[in-house]
Design a protein around this motif. Structure first.
Motif, PDB file in Angstrom:
ATOM      1  N   ALA A   9      23.157  20.180   8.792  1.00  0.00           N
ATOM      2  CA  ALA A   9      22.774  20.730   9.489  1.00  0.00           C
ATOM      3  C   ALA A   9      20.704  20.689   9.579  1.00  0.00           C
ATOM      4  O   ALA A   9      20.455  20.393  10.069  1.00  0.00           O
ATOM      5  N   VAL A  10      20.519  21.423   8.517  1.00  0.00           N
ATOM      6  CA  VAL A  10      18.590  21.490   8.451  1.00  0.00           C
ATOM      7  C   VAL A  10      18.356  20.170   8.335  1.00  0.00           C
ATOM      8  O   VAL A  10      17.533  19.582   8.535  1.00  0.00           O
ATOM      9  N   ARG A  11      19.073  19.324   7.104  1.00  0.00           N
ATOM     10  CA  ARG A  11      18.453  18.182   7.180  1.00  0.00           C
ATOM     11  C   ARG A  11      18.606  17.196   8.094  1.00  0.00           C
ATOM     12  O   ARG A  11      18.227  16.516   8.399  1.00  0.00           O
ATOM     13  N   ASP A  12      20.063  17.266   9.158  1.00  0.00           N
ATOM     14  CA  ASP A  12      19.583  16.326   9.708  1.00  0.00           C
ATOM     15  C   ASP A  12      18.023  17.112  11.262  1.00  0.00           C
ATOM     16  O   ASP A  12      18.037  15.512  11.997  1.00  0.00           O
ATOM     17  N   LEU A  13      18.400  18.010  11.633  1.00  0.00           N
ATOM     18  CA  LEU A  13      17.542  18.428  12.558  1.00  0.00           C
ATOM     19  C   LEU A  13      16.225  17.715  12.249  1.00  0.00           C
ATOM     20  O   LEU A  13      15.004  17.936  12.854  1.00  0.00           O
ATOM     21  N   GLY A  14      16.018  18.701  10.555  1.00  0.00           N
ATOM     22  CA  GLY A  14      14.615  18.781  10.232  1.00  0.00           C
ATOM     23  C   GLY A  14      14.240  16.651  10.517  1.00  0.00           C
ATOM     24  O   GLY A  14      13.254  16.715  10.039  1.00  0.00           O
ATOM     25  N   LEU A  15      15.047  16.305   9.280  1.00  0.00           N
ATOM     26  CA  LEU A  15      14.404  14.495   9.501  1.00  0.00           C
ATOM     27  C   LEU A  15      15.072  14.099  10.427  1.00  0.00           C
ATOM     28  O   LEU A  15      14.080  13.011  10.863  1.00  0.00           O
ATOM     29  N   LYS A  42       1.017  17.626   4.895  1.00  0.00           N
ATOM     30  CA  LYS A  42       1.893  18.201   5.185  1.00  0.00           C
ATOM     31  C   LYS A  42       3.589  18.997   5.250  1.00  0.00           C
ATOM     32  O   LYS A  42       4.396  19.531   5.317  1.00  0.00           O
ATOM     33  N   VAL A  43       3.802  16.698   5.972  1.00  0.00           N
ATOM     34  CA  VAL A  43       5.866  16.601   5.966  1.00  0.00           C
ATOM     35  C   VAL A  43       6.052  17.265   4.984  1.00  0.00           C
ATOM     36  O   VAL A  43       7.191  17.351   4.838  1.00  0.00           O
ATOM     37  N   VAL A  44       5.680  16.010   3.938  1.00  0.00           N
ATOM     38  CA  VAL A  44       6.339  16.429   2.398  1.00  0.00           C
ATOM     39  C   VAL A  44       6.172  17.646   2.016  1.00  0.00           C
ATOM     40  O   VAL A  44       7.405  17.654   0.978  1.00  0.00           O
ATOM     41  N   ALA A  45       5.164  18.019   1.996  1.00  0.00           N
ATOM     42  CA  ALA A  45       5.302  19.829   1.304  1.00  0.00           C
ATOM     43  C   ALA A  45       6.307  20.386   1.866  1.00  0.00           C
ATOM     44  O   ALA A  45       6.306  21.134   1.077  1.00  0.00           O
ATOM     45  N   CYS A  46       6.761  20.174   2.806  1.00  0.00           N
ATOM     46  CA  CYS A  46       8.261  20.905   4.045  1.00  0.00           C
ATOM     47  C   CYS A  46       9.223  20.341   3.668  1.00  0.00           C
ATOM     48  O   CYS A  46      10.680  21.203   3.470  1.00  0.00           O
ATOM     49  N   LEU A  47       9.331  18.929   2.466  1.00  0.00           N
ATOM     50  CA  LEU A  47      10.589  18.367   2.446  1.00  0.00           C
ATOM     51  C   LEU A  47      10.993  19.498   0.867  1.00  0.00           C
ATOM     52  O   LEU A  47      10.704  19.230  -0.362  1.00  0.00           O
ATOM     53  N   PRO A  48      12.779  19.595   1.045  1.00  0.00           N
ATOM     54  CA  PRO A  48      13.178  20.403  -0.048  1.00  0.00           C
ATOM     55  C   PRO A  48      13.374  19.772  -1.207  1.00  0.00           C
ATOM     56  O   PRO A  48      14.071  18.949  -1.407  1.00  0.00           O
ATOM     57  N   GLU A  49      12.934  19.788  -2.610  1.00  0.00           N
ATOM     58  CA  GLU A  49      13.160  19.700  -3.794  1.00  0.00           C
ATOM     59  C   GLU A  49      14.920  19.342  -3.802  1.00  0.00           C
ATOM     60  O   GLU A  49      15.250  17.743  -4.206  1.00  0.00           O
ATOM     61  N   GLY A  50      15.007  19.689  -3.545  1.00  0.00           N
ATOM     62  CA  GLY A  50      16.614  19.777  -3.713  1.00  0.00           C
ATOM     63  C   GLY A  50      17.617  18.688  -3.284  1.00  0.00           C
ATOM     64  O   GLY A  50      18.460  18.173  -3.549  1.00  0.00           O
ATOM     65  N   TRP A  51      17.047  18.398  -2.156  1.00  0.00           N
ATOM     66  CA  TRP A  51      17.109  17.051  -1.594  1.00  0.00           C
ATOM     67  C   TRP A  51      17.218  15.568  -1.934  1.00  0.00           C
ATOM     68  O   TRP A  51      17.829  14.239  -1.643  1.00  0.00           O
ATOM     69  N   PHE A  52      16.038  15.691  -3.356  1.00  0.00           N
ATOM     70  CA  PHE A  52      16.125  14.692  -3.876  1.00  0.00           C
ATOM     71  C   PHE A  52      17.047  14.526  -5.730  1.00  0.00           C
ATOM     72  O   PHE A  52      16.061  13.368  -5.948  1.00  0.00           O
ATOM     73  N   GLN A  53      17.470  16.001  -6.124  1.00  0.00           N
ATOM     74  CA  GLN A  53      17.452  16.075  -6.946  1.00  0.00           C
ATOM     75  C   GLN A  53      18.352  14.554  -7.601  1.00  0.00           C
ATOM     76  O   GLN A  53      18.764  13.646  -8.608  1.00  0.00           O
ATOM     77  N   ASP A  54      19.666  13.995  -6.425  1.00  0.00           N
ATOM     78  CA  ASP A  54      20.226  13.253  -7.038  1.00  0.00           C
ATOM     79  C   ASP A  54      20.572  11.596  -6.868  1.00  0.00           C
ATOM     80  O   ASP A  54      20.974  10.367  -6.249  1.00  0.00           O
ATOM     81  N   LEU A  55      19.219  11.205  -6.392  1.00  0.00           N
ATOM     82  CA  LEU A  55      18.838   9.496  -6.172  1.00  0.00           C
ATOM     83  C   LEU A  55      17.999   8.936  -7.040  1.00  0.00           C
ATOM     84  O   LEU A  55      17.136   9.777  -8.177  1.00  0.00           O
ATOM     85  N   LYS A  56      18.590   7.825  -6.417  1.00  0.00           N
ATOM     86  CA  LYS A  56      17.644   7.403  -8.109  1.00  0.00           C
ATOM     87  C   LYS A  56      16.121   7.154  -7.973  1.00  0.00           C
ATOM     88  O   LYS A  56      16.004   6.822  -6.946  1.00  0.00           O
ATOM     89  N   SER A  57      15.887   6.570  -9.491  1.00  0.00           N
ATOM     90  CA  SER A  57      14.583   6.323  -9.595  1.00  0.00           C
ATOM     91  C   SER A  57      13.861   5.106  -8.165  1.00  0.00           C
ATOM     92  O   SER A  57      14.533   4.433  -8.216  1.00  0.00           O
ATOM     93  N   GLY A  58      12.954   5.451  -7.022  1.00  0.00           N
ATOM     94  CA  GLY A  58      12.184   4.356  -6.457  1.00  0.00           C
ATOM     95  C   GLY A  58      13.236   5.000  -5.126  1.00  0.00           C
ATOM     96  O   GLY A  58      12.371   3.951  -4.482  1.00  0.00           O
ATOM     97  N   SER A  59      13.965   5.411  -4.959  1.00  0.00           N
ATOM     98  CA  SER A  59      14.960   5.162  -3.727  1.00  0.00           C
ATOM     99  C   SER A  59      14.085   6.871  -2.938  1.00  0.00           C
ATOM    100  O   SER A  59      13.545   7.320  -3.310  1.00  0.00           O
ATOM    101  N   THR A  60      14.736   6.945  -2.174  1.00  0.00           N
ATOM    102  CA  THR A  60      14.679   7.884  -1.085  1.00  0.00           C
ATOM    103  C   THR A  60      15.864   8.023   0.074  1.00  0.00           C
ATOM    104  O   THR A  60      16.936   7.018  -0.492  1.00  0.00           O
ATOM    105  N   LEU A  61      16.272   9.072   0.716  1.00  0.00           N
ATOM    106  CA  LEU A  61      17.066   9.428   1.478  1.00  0.00           C
ATOM    107  C   LEU A  61      16.305   8.432   2.525  1.00  0.00           C
ATOM    108  O   LEU A  61      15.473   8.288   3.023  1.00  0.00           O
ATOM    109  N   PRO A  62      17.958   7.717   3.760  1.00  0.00           N
ATOM    110  CA  PRO A  62      17.799   6.948   4.077  1.00  0.00           C
ATOM    111  C   PRO A  62      17.076   8.060   5.593  1.00  0.00           C
ATOM    112  O   PRO A  62      16.494   7.250   6.074  1.00  0.00           O
ATOM    113  N   GLU A  63      17.007   8.927   6.154  1.00  0.00           N
ATOM    114  CA  GLU A  63      16.755   9.648   6.789  1.00  0.00           C
ATOM    115  C   GLU A  63      14.781   9.444   6.731  1.00  0.00           C
ATOM    116  O   GLU A  63      14.046   9.470   8.080  1.00  0.00           O
TER     117      GLU A  63
END
Length: 73
Positions: A9-15, A42-63
């Motif tokens: 829910a936080v990810r959906d609301l935030g992104l 400032k936007v990047v600083a607010c993004l939790p690192e845990g959201w990116f742990q399972d991503l492949k190198s060079g990729s990002t979240l769809p949002e």
């Protein structure tokens, strides 16, 4: 909001809602330069690192695709 609201829910609301609907519009209307870089940082600083742990190198979240495109420009 960690521990209070479910992470999905936080990810959906935030992104999907806040970043892509409101903040990105403001960033796109800010002229390129130090002010825009500071806002993006400032936007990047607010993004939790845990959201990116399972991503492949060079990729990002769809949002974050539109935000990433803005950073590349």
């Amino acid at each position: 909001w960690d521990g209070i609201v479910q992470e999905d829910a936080v990810r959906d609301l935030g992104l999907s809602k806040l970043l892509n609907r409101y903040l990105l519009l403001n960033l796109l209307n800010t002229p390129p330069g130090p002010d825009n870089i500071e806002k993006c940082s400032k936007v990047v600083a607010c993004l939790p690192e845990g959201w990116f742990q399972d991503l492949k190198s060079g990729s990002t979240l769809p949002e974050l695709r539109n935000f990433c495109q803005h950073l590349l420009q």
